[in-house]
Write an enzyme that holds these catalytic residues in place. Structure first.
Site, PDB file in Angstrom:
ATOM      1  CB  VAL A  58      -0.935   0.027   1.234  1.00  0.00           C
ATOM      2  CG1 VAL A  58      -1.657   1.381   1.344  1.00  0.00           C
ATOM      3  CG2 VAL A  58      -1.955  -1.104   1.156  1.00  0.00           C
ATOM      4  CB  ALA A 103       4.798   2.613   1.007  1.00  0.00           C
ATOM      5  CE  LYS A 104       5.230  -1.575   8.066  1.00  0.00           C
ATOM      6  NZ  LYS A 104       6.014  -0.664   8.910  1.00  0.00           N
ATOM      7  N   GLY A 105       4.056  -2.890   3.268  1.00  0.00           N
ATOM      8  CA  GLY A 105       3.661  -4.088   2.549  1.00  0.00           C
ATOM      9  C   GLY A 105       3.898  -5.309   3.406  1.00  0.00           C
TER      10      GLY A 105
END
Ligand code: GLU
Length: 410
Positions: A58, A103-105
């Site tokens: 994201v 962001a992050k994932g």
């Protein structure tokens, strides 16, 4: 974080948005993630069967610079958590004023159930799924829960197959492979700098204070070591396998040596206590350094501390946060407390772009500068808005992202 993790972050956002007098339209665009990707990762397992895993990335906001944030390998990873954590990254990079967005994932998987080869195959497959949306000027992943330098090395290598040599596409790489000195300890060191700054406002120091640390992974273990080196008394520690307590101070060097060899505290000798009692041990400073939502409505009234330092992301639910305020327990919020990690990620990225490595001393000095300056800014915002530290930190961050977005235009 339980379901509604993104909603919880947005509750903190809304408190600060009110202080800033943002319009509903401004709040809406600042809260909304820019891009979200969900990828199916099928890999050949060691036994010949096919394993199917789901990964996420994201990208929340990039008004202030490329998207930035870690990758988490954990069974709780889903879209909601990834949105929450991506949003926290936007506010984190803004509050310490480094030139990134958020962001992050991650992948919904228990990496301990995979062999090293399966983990490598899964990481490469995931990289194939997201390679078009990451890049050293676009979105730069890094380690988070259950990922490390080796995982970043695989991503860098897999990414190079599509885009050529771009070591700055990920940070948190091994020092032997374009990583930075001081990156692995950076989050823990930043946590300690935040604590020192806070204690100084109360005329106190690390030495002479007592600490309880939940989580003994990358963040908790380095924080414990550095507090111990500075003369702090670490009286309780724990990981998901075991919690230990000694009011006279634990032997942190021995615990670190044990974990280096055995990975967890499970076989470490000492007086144990049930894991859910660790957070309730009486101390000056309580440091949740594991997962989200561990301080909640059910236990916030029972904490026996004066300060909570959020080394983990999202460890306190909004309901618990209210209870802590009501009890005059201060909270150093995650977006500032654990920002040392992404700050040294920024240094690593700068070194990669210039192909000019920094010394460990330089990394430490620059990290201190950024963390101390951010504390001062938050402290001033707290006085300006007469609010708690979390609302002040969010206000500083949101205002910076809003200003950048406005100037860029829509
Ligand atoms: N995963 C870490 C965090 O939550 C580090 C992120 C990064 O270095 O990009 O801040």
């Amino acid at each position: 974080m339980a379901t509604g993790a993104f909603e919880n972050v947005n509750r903190y956002f809304d408190t600060a948005a009110k202080l800033l007098g943002l319009t509903e339209a401004e709040s809406r665009y600042l809260r909304t993630p820019a891009r979200e990707l969900k990828v199916e990762c099928n890999i050949r397992m060691d036994d010949g069967t096919v394993g199917t895993f789901v990964g996420f990335r994201v990208q929340h906001d990039n008004a202030r610079g490329p998207y930035k944030g870690g990758l988490r390998y954990h069974p709780t990873v889903d879209l909601d958590h990834t949105q929450a954590l991506a949003s926290l990254m936007t506010w984190k990079t803004a509050v310490v004023d480094i030139p990134y967005g958020g962001a992050k994932g991650g992948i919904a998987v228990d990496p301990n159930a995979l062999s090293k080869l399966e983990l490598e195959r899964l990481t490469r497959k995931f990289t194939q799924g997201i390679h078009e949306m990451i890049g050293d000027t676009v979105d730069i992943p890094a380690p988070d829960v259950n990922t490390n330098g080796q995982v970043m090395a695989w991503i860098m290598d897999e990414y190079a197959k599509f885009h050529g040599f771009r070591p700055g596409v990920v940070t948190g790489k091994p020092v032997e492979l374009f990583g930075s000195e001081g990156r692995s300890e950076a989050t823990g060191r930043g946590v300690v700098i935040a604590i020192e700054e806070y204690l100084a406002t109360k005329g106190k120091k690390v030495s002479g204070s007592t600490f309880v640390i939940q989580g003994f992974g990358n963040v908790g273990s380095h924080a414990a070591r550095i507090l111990d080196e500075k003369g702090g008394k670490v009286i309780a520690i724990g990981d998901h396998t075991k919690s230990l307590h000694d009011p006279n101070g634990l032997d942190i060097s021995a615990a670190l040596a044990h974990v280096a060899e055995h990975r967890t505290l499970e076989q470490f000798d000492g007086k144990t206590l049930p894991n859910d009692e660790l957070l309730l041990v009486e101390c000056d400073v309580l440091i949740p350094a594991a997962l989200g939502d561990v301080i909640h409505e059910g236990n916030a009234k029972d904490l026996r501390t004066t300060l909570v330092v959020e080394a983990a992301n999202g460890p306190t639910t909004p309901e618990a946060d209210e209870i802590l305020h009501g009890r005059d327990i201060d909270v150093i919020p995650d977006i500032y407390a654990n920002a040392g990690g992404v700050t040294v990620s920024y240094f690593e990225w700068a070194q990669n772009i210039q192909q000019f490595p920094w010394s460990y001393e330089r990394v430490r000095t620059e990290l201190e500068n950024i963390m101390r300056k951010a504390f001062k800014t938050i402290h001033e915002a707290q006085q300006q808005h007469s609010c708690h530290m979390r609302a002040a930190a969010f206000a500083v961050a949101i205002d910076r992202v809003r200003a950048a977005s406005e100037m860029r235009g829509f």
